[in-house]
Design an enzyme around this catalytic site. Structure first.
Site, PDB file in Angstrom:
ATOM      1  N   THR A  40       0.846  -1.191   0.000  1.00  0.00           N
ATOM      2  CA  THR A  40       0.000   0.000   0.000  1.00  0.00           C
ATOM      3  C   THR A  40       0.884   1.244   0.000  1.00  0.00           C
ATOM      4  OG1 THR A  40      -1.936   0.994   1.076  1.00  0.00           O
ATOM      5  CG2 THR A  40      -0.246   0.142   2.536  1.00  0.00           C
ATOM      6  N   ASN A  41       0.329   2.405   0.330  1.00  0.00           N
ATOM      7  CA  ASN A  41       1.112   3.646   0.425  1.00  0.00           C
ATOM      8  C   ASN A  41       0.579   4.472   1.595  1.00  0.00           C
ATOM      9  OD1 ASN A  41      -1.057   5.501  -0.612  1.00  0.00           O
ATOM     10  ND2 ASN A  41      -0.836   4.148  -2.388  1.00  0.00           N
ATOM     11  N   HIS A  42       1.172   5.643   1.804  1.00  0.00           N
ATOM     12  CA  HIS A  42       0.865   6.425   3.014  1.00  0.00           C
ATOM     13  C   HIS A  42      -0.380   7.309   2.902  1.00  0.00           C
ATOM     14  CE1 HIS A  42       4.403   5.297   5.222  1.00  0.00           C
ATOM     15  NE2 HIS A  42       5.170   5.591   4.197  1.00  0.00           N
ATOM     16  N   SER A  43      -1.140   7.205   1.836  1.00  0.00           N
ATOM     17  CA  SER A  43      -2.295   8.098   1.692  1.00  0.00           C
ATOM     18  C   SER A  43      -3.264   7.946   2.866  1.00  0.00           C
ATOM     19  CB  SER A  43      -3.029   7.772   0.387  1.00  0.00           C
ATOM     20  OG  SER A  43      -4.245   8.481   0.332  1.00  0.00           O
TER      21      SER A  43
END
Ligand code: C5P
Length: 214
Positions: free
Chosen positions: A22-25
């Site tokens: 995933t990512n930090h959004s």
């Protein structure tokens, strides 16, 4: 009389039943657009990847997890939308194989093969039907050149660029530093402001585009 389709948050791309990429959004920028568009009287459909934010009042929330789920949800609701704002940080790649059982550790290194996810906004841009399409570009280098190229290739009306290196900009923060680029190539550079205020500035520009159409 407008219906906004807003996407927000990260996507999760699983490779076994317990792990994902995933990512930090955080979803904050997209949720701010959804909240402010609703306050201005639009009907709002918010398609959100996993986020800890509370569901905005009076907004139709569609919860999704992976990029493919987000794509399907967007396509299901697209016909209703007059404006699309794609603030989601969609994973460009997903693991090619999703193991049914938890992967066991073994001695030595391990690799996960990735394959491309569908580009949702490019698909919408290729079939615009008079809709206004607003995308986001988050970069760590060559921000404006990359953003302009995305606006063109994905057939957007506006692209909102934010630079991760800038203080107060980007993921997780309550604030952002944005530049709004239009199809003529003009750049509106805005100072540090809350994501709610930034959402309002984006909506001001969308309003101008909507008024120019009538
Ligand atoms: O990932 P990229 O920087 O190209 O993202 C630019 C825009 O494209 C963003 O608005 C993002 O939500 C959208 N996007 C998408 N589907 C993808 C990747 C990005 O809709 N698979």
């Amino acid at each position: 009389g407008e219906t906004f389709l807003v996407t927000a948050g990260p996507t999760r791309e699983p490779f076994d039943p317990v792990r994902f990429i995933t990512n930090h959004s955080s979803g904050k920028m997209g949720y701010a657009v959804a909240i402010m568009a609703r306050r201005r009287g639009a009907r709002v459909i918010l398609i959100s990847g996993p986020s800890s934010l509370p569901p905005p009042m009076d907004v139709q929330l569609v919860a999704v997890s992976s990029a493919r789920e987000m794509r399907d949800a967007v396509m299901r609701h697209l016909d209703a939308a007059t404006v699309v704002v794609k603030a989601a940080a969609v994973a460009d790649y997903r693991p090619a194989v999703q193991a049914r059982q938890k992967l066991k550790k073994k001695p030595g290194p391990m690799a996960i093969e990735l394959e491309r996810n569908p580009d949702i906004i490019a698909e919408i841009g290729a079939n615009k039907n008079g809709r206004i399409i607003v995308g986001f570009a988050m970069e760590t280098e060559d921000l404006l050149e990359n953003a302009r190229a995305k606006l063109e290739t994905k057939n957007m009306d506006l692209i909102v660029a934010n630079d991760l290196q800038e203080a107060g900009a980007g993921f997780q923060n309550e604030t952002n530093v944005i530049r709004i680029i239009d199809r003529e190539g003009s750049i509106e550079s805005l100072p540090l402001m809350s994501k709610m205020e930034a959402a309002n500035r984006i909506l001001d520009r969308i309003k101008c585009l909507l008024m120019a159409k009538t």
